[in-house]
Design an enzyme around this catalytic site. Structure first.
Site, short mmCIF file in Angstrom:
data_model
loop_
_atom_site.label_atom_id
_atom_site.label_comp_id
_atom_site.label_asym_id
_atom_site.label_seq_id
_atom_site.Cartn_x
_atom_site.Cartn_y
_atom_site.Cartn_z
N PHE A 246 82.93 -31.53 -10.97
CA PHE A 246 83.43 -33.02 -11.11
C PHE A 246 82.34 -33.84 -10.72
O PHE A 246 81.38 -34.74 -10.06
CB PHE A 246 83.88 -33.66 -9.92
CG PHE A 246 85.48 -33.28 -9.66
CD1 PHE A 246 86.37 -33.83 -10.81
CD2 PHE A 246 86.60 -32.91 -9.00
CE1 PHE A 246 87.40 -33.85 -11.85
CE2 PHE A 246 87.52 -32.65 -9.44
CZ PHE A 246 88.51 -32.33 -10.42
N THR A 473 89.26 -28.44 -17.54
CA THR A 473 89.30 -29.24 -18.28
C THR A 473 89.70 -29.23 -19.24
O THR A 473 90.69 -29.75 -20.67
CB THR A 473 88.53 -30.12 -18.88
OG1 THR A 473 87.64 -28.43 -19.55
CG2 THR A 473 87.50 -30.47 -17.34
N GLN A 604 92.65 -35.64 -19.21
CA GLN A 604 91.11 -35.70 -18.24
C GLN A 604 91.12 -37.33 -18.03
O GLN A 604 91.12 -37.98 -17.26
CB GLN A 604 90.49 -35.56 -19.70
CG GLN A 604 89.40 -34.16 -19.59
CD GLN A 604 89.31 -33.83 -17.75
OE1 GLN A 604 89.97 -32.87 -17.19
NE2 GLN A 604 87.90 -35.14 -17.52
N LYS A 666 83.24 -38.00 -29.02
CA LYS A 666 81.94 -38.62 -27.95
C LYS A 666 82.14 -37.70 -26.40
O LYS A 666 81.20 -37.52 -25.84
CB LYS A 666 82.60 -39.77 -27.98
CG LYS A 666 82.54 -40.58 -29.18
CD LYS A 666 82.28 -42.37 -28.65
CE LYS A 666 81.63 -42.89 -29.69
NZ LYS A 666 82.29 -44.47 -29.71
N GLU A 670 84.52 -38.38 -18.29
CA GLU A 670 84.44 -39.82 -16.83
C GLU A 670 84.84 -40.92 -17.23
O GLU A 670 85.88 -41.66 -16.24
CB GLU A 670 82.68 -39.63 -17.12
CG GLU A 670 82.72 -38.14 -15.86
CD GLU A 670 81.07 -37.71 -15.78
OE1 GLU A 670 80.51 -38.62 -15.23
OE2 GLU A 670 80.66 -37.08 -17.02
MO1 MOS Z 1 79.88 -35.36 -14.12
S1 MOS Z 1 79.40 -36.15 -12.05
O1 MOS Z 1 78.67 -35.36 -15.14
O2 MOS Z 1 80.11 -33.21 -13.36
#
Ligand code: MOS
Length: 716
Positions: A246, A473, A604, A666, A670
């Site tokens: 993260f 992920t 995700q 893309k 996040e």
């Molecule tokens: Mo993410 S905050 O770019 O690991």
């Protein structure tokens, strides 16, 4: 010798089809080992000792009694540790955070600062000795209070310019029929990933080897090489399985301390952070104080927009949480100003945390737009669509693609937005007040230079080697699918090896850019390999290997605003007797490029949305003014959303292949969290008629703010 063709029997690729994680079986059976549990012969264990004062100097460290304890091998501290280099610019274009360069002087800049490492034969012996180590300090007065008007506050850049401005803001606001001018705050938040930071360092034939849990092996490799003045080729970093990052898993105190101890003792040394230590050593998201001013005509069209975001940093490192950045992409106005400000305090250094900038920034700007919609009497989706910019509001650049309207239309259809009664406080379910809210999301879609090695093996299989990181992920699985399509073979014939700096430079798992960057490099190498095999090349016993490097291809990309977009929807129920807020339904529709693996991509996105619920309702690290340290820095004191907090939650997407990416990717890392907290907060306003501008929306805040009579409106 074998000849292999990559064949073209399969007309359809596997990119876009659901695949479970290729390492899933290893993980659920325990065969997959994490950094802190990989066995090493002759392993010694280091335990970090952290400061108990928030500011001052170390007067003495009484190592004698501790060195006499069973199993203790060494105590490293500023009086005996090697000096390291910190005057360099790292892989991400930033200098290192001195917090990682441990034991360089006697200054203590915050509570929980690493002051010593106790090394012993066992982890238990190291811990006991670390807890027995007496450190005396000369204390100084500390300041840990983030507040607007702090004399130390100043505009600051970081990954983007600190300030942007165009037009006459005062005139724009004065000419506006409707004005919103409000302050929003978000608290200190922590990554709290499942797997704590852990590293083992050893010297092996003149080479430093570090087994770690990180977001980029070549990132940590190059940082360690710079810090210890080694050639990068003399450092190998491996990080195969990772239990979450993260943004927090770059170079930190534990790796550097482990290297120092392994060098001092000439044997392998492991340093693992405890959950409590992570709250001061692992970075965190700065609290923010944000002021948003919007001026609009009665139809909701913006004339003026200002977003100022203040965050804190430590006194040893300037990290900017760029909350105002999202307004530079999302909304235009003739008068437009955005500022990120930072104030150094006697606190740990904050760092990147999932959607740095966008996560707290979108809470403020998307709440403010909802306020504007209420005051204009315009539907909040319609208000956003009326303000869709043609080009980047600040950059003036074209968007590579911007399908925000498609996200809102599809989301509204599936969520049942058309049936919504805009009046607040009119829907009830027993003692629960019900409300719905929406918010927009965006996150940058970029790619970083990477190298990949693709090998045609003599047995007809293919091996991909790339210094990628799978934080949990599903990146490894996504890359397997990308490689299979690029080679025109089934995924069963492809083996993807990641997490080893010896595979060459590659983008980190960060900025939502990992999978895209690595897929680009793999696609390029695979294409060249196919050409070679098409010529009928014989495959020797050690295979044929092609290496790619995307540096040049990325350099040729045209300048555009490149982003993913999304529309978040939430339905909440608010208990008027207890102040409890429950999220009953949540829907996110995203335009996030081509989706490589729907199974893990959905995971995700939903994970980000759950984090948004958590951010809206639960997460808050509270700093004690007296000690300068956190209250209850653990997962009992720091609340995160759990299963019982999450209702019906769905994520889906619209067609949005990136026009300039070889695979159309893309990135989905996040964007799931962006706008999620605002959608929940906007739903709480719709349920209760009361606007909450301070996160988290705790029961006590809801109770104190009360509710408005049906159809009414107020501010908390
Ligand atoms: Mo993410 S905050 O770019 O690991």
């Amino acid at each position: 010798m074998t000849t292999a063709t990559t064949g073209s029997a399969r007309a359809q690729g596997v990119v876009g089809t659901a695949h479970t994680r290729v390492e899933g079986r290893d993980k659920v059976t325990g065969a997959a080992r994490y950094a802190g549990e990989i066995p090493f012969a002759d392993l010694a264990h280091g335990w970090l000792v952290l400061s108990t004062v928030a500011r001052g100097r170390i007067r003495t460290i009484d190592t004698g009694p501790v060195l006499a304890l069973p199993g203790v091998l060494a105590v490293l501290h500023h009086g005996n540790a090697p000096r390291v280099e910190t005057d360099y610019i790292g892989l991400l274009g930033m200098p290192p955070d001195p917090t990682a360069a441990v034991f360089q002087n006697d200054r203590v800049p915050h509570a929980g600062w690493p002051v010593a490492l106790v090394v012993a034969e066992t982890s238990e012996q190291a811990r006991e000795a670390a807890e027995a180590l007496v450190v005396a300090y000369d204390r100084e007065a500390h300041d840990t209070e983030l507040a607007t008007g702090h004399p130390g506050a100043h505009p600051a850049g970081g990954v983007m310019p600190g300030e942007t401005a165009k037009g006459d803001l005062a005139a724009g606001l004065a000419a506006s029929a409707v004005v919103v001018d409000e302050e929003y705050t978000t608290p200190e938040e922590h990554h709290s990933m499942m797997e704590p930071h852990a590293a083992t360092a050893r010297w092996d034939g003149g080479r430093l080897e570090v087994v770690d849990s990180n977001q980029g092996t070549t990132w940590v490799q190059t940082e360690l090489a710079s810090m210890f003045s080694l050639d990068a080729s003399a450092v190998r970093v491996r990080s195969e399985h990772i239990g979450g990052g993260f943004g927090s898993k770059g170079l930190r105190a534990h790796q550097v301390a482990a290297v120092m101890a392994a060098t001092h003792l000439q044997r392998p040394v492991r340093v693992v952070m405890t959950r409590r230590q992570m709250f001061s050593l692992a970075g965190y998201r700065s609290p923010t104080v944000q002021r948003v001013r919007l001026g609009a005509d009665t139809d909701g069209r913006l004339r003026a927009l200002e977003h100022c975001s203040l965050n804190q940093t430590s006194t040893v490192y300037e990290f900017v949480e760029p909350g105002a950045g999202v307004a530079r992409v999302m909304y235009d106005a003739p008068a437009h100003r955005t500022v990120n400000e930072v104030v150094p305090l006697d606190v740990p250094s904050p760092t990147f945390m999932r959607a740095p900038g966008e996560a707290p920034g979108s809470f403020a700007i998307e709440s403010a737009l909802d306020e504007l919609a209420v005051r204009c009497g315009v539907d909040p989706i319609e208000l956003r669509l009326r303000n869709e910019p043609e080009t980047g509001p600040v950059s003036g650049l074209p968007f590579s693609s911007r399908n925000l309207d498609a996200c809102f239309r599809e989301g509204a259809r599936r969520f049942g937005w058309a049936e919504r009664d805009p009046r607040p406080g009119v829907r009830r379910d027993g003692r629960w007040l019900l409300g719905t809210g929406t918010a927009a999301a965006s996150f940058q879609a970029g790619a970083g230079p990477s190298t990949a090695l693709v090998t045609a093996e003599a047995d007809g299989t293919f091996t991909v080697r790339i210094a990628a990181a799978d934080l949990g992920t599903g990146a490894r699985t996504a890359l397997t699918l990308v490689a299979a399509d690029a080679l025109e073979v089934t995924p069963e014939r492809v083996r993807v090896r990641i997490g080893d700096s010896d595979f060459g430079p590659a983008m980190i798992a960060g900025g939502s850019m990992g999978t895209r960057s690595w897929a680009w490099a793999i696609t390029a190498a695979a294409a060249e390999l196919r050409e070679r095999l098409a010529l009928g090349a014989d495959i020797p016993a050690d295979g044929i290997t092609v290496r790619s490097d995307t540096t040049e291809a990325l350099g040729r990309l045209a300048q555009k605003e490149r982003h993913s977009f999304g529309a978040q929807f939430a339905e909440v129920a608010v208990d008027t007797a207890t102040g409890e807020v429950r999220v009953r339904r949540m829907l996110g529709i995203f335009a996030a490029g081509r989706i490589v693996n729907p199974l893990t991509a959905r995971n995700q996105l939903v994970g980000g949305m759950i984090w948004g619920i958590s951010m809206a309702l639960h997460e808050e690290a509270v700093r004690d003014r007296g000690s300068g340290a956190l209250y209850a820095p653990d997962l009992a004191g720091y609340h995160v959303a759990t299963h019982a907090d999450v209702g019906d939650i769905q994520a889906d997407w619209v067609e949005d292949p990136d026009p300039d990416d070889p695979v159309g990717i893309k990135g989905v890392g996040e964007i799931g969290i962006v706008g999620a907290a605002a959608a929940v907060a906007n739903a709480v306003r719709h349920a209760t008629g009361v606007r909450h501008r301070h996160l988290p929306i705790r029961p006590d805040r809801v109770l104190a703010a009360g509710v408005r009579p049906a159809g009414g409106d107020a501010d908390a």
